[in-house]
Design an enzyme around this catalytic site. Structure first.
Site: not given
Ligand code: ADE
Length: 243
Positions: A86, A151, A114, A165
């Protein structure tokens, strides 16, 4: 193209690989998709891949060793290594196109628990997120990125199918309709039944602009417009003010 996914849960990808367009792409050989369980590279005598954070704190962290050793085994000279996290750059359509154009081999590393030992970052080329939320692992992210890439590969779907698209021209896609022509009193817009290609093109462009203006005005801020688009956009703004 080859995509290698490093994961603790290779079985997660079984239905992805055996369903619909992705299955066909694999059968045709447009893409090779390999899932490797990096637990097999751990040097821990109990087969562990995670440990508690140094300095204390909740949860478990993935150790650098199993992932780094797995990477050493699968990485080739031309591989591009992506860590799913993230904290990474948020994935978008243009990145999917760039990957298709630039790389023959992508390696996607999926975390779990975590997070990662920070030192794993020294072994990757890029960190990518699929959005501002936290998942239990990188698998859904790896699947998302793989799907968006596959794709676009030659021979998977026709070029025309993805040219219109959403996001391809910086706009959301225009509204689409199919039979029946009338359902529950709701009719397909007359112009789409007219057979007049130029009018249909104009209508689609304007409705594409309208959708983007209403739902994703942020996309318009970054975009340059043709004269025709500018005119349509002015009409849309005026029509909106009259409402
Ligand atoms: N692993 C945990 N959350 C994630 C996210 N938002 N994007 C990519 N990998 C992740």
């Amino acid at each position: 193209m080859k995509i290698t996914i490093l994961t603790l849960f290779p079985e997660f990808f079984d239905s992805f690989k055996s369903t619909s367009i992705i299955r066909k792409a694999l059968e045709k050989g447009a893409v090779e998709l390999e899932c490797i369980d990096y637990r097999q590279y751990t040097l821990d005598k109990h087969n562990h891949v995670d440990d508690t954070p140094c300095g204390g704190g909740v949860g478990m962290l993935l150790m650098v060793q199993p992932i780094a050793d797995c990477l050493k085994a699968v990485r080739q000279e031309d591989s591009h290594v992506i860590l799913l996290t993230p904290q990474g750059k948020v994935f978008h359509q243009k990145m999917a196109h760039d990957y298709v154009q630039r790389y023959e081999h992508l390696i996607l590393i999926c975390g779990h628990y975590e997070g990662f030992d920070e030192r794993i970052r020294d072994y990757v080329d890029e960190e990518v997120s699929i959005g501002d939320f936290v998942l239990t692992g990188g698998e859904i992210g790896a699947m998302t990125i793989s799907d968006a890439i596959i794709r676009l590969l030659e021979g998977v779907i026709t070029k025309e199918s993805h040219e219109d698209d959403s996001f391809e021209n910086g706009l959301l896609e225009y509204p689409q309709y199919t039979r029946p022509i009338e359902y529950d009193g709701k009719k397909v817009p007359e112009i789409l039944l007219s057979g007049h290609h130029e009018n249909i093109r104009k209508w689609r462009l304007k409705e594409s602009l309208r959708k983007t203006y209403i739902r994703r005005p942020d996309l318009l801020e970054k975009r340059a417009f043709t004269k025709e688009e500018k005119q349509f956009l002015n009409e849309i703004i005026e029509e909106n003010q009259k409402k």
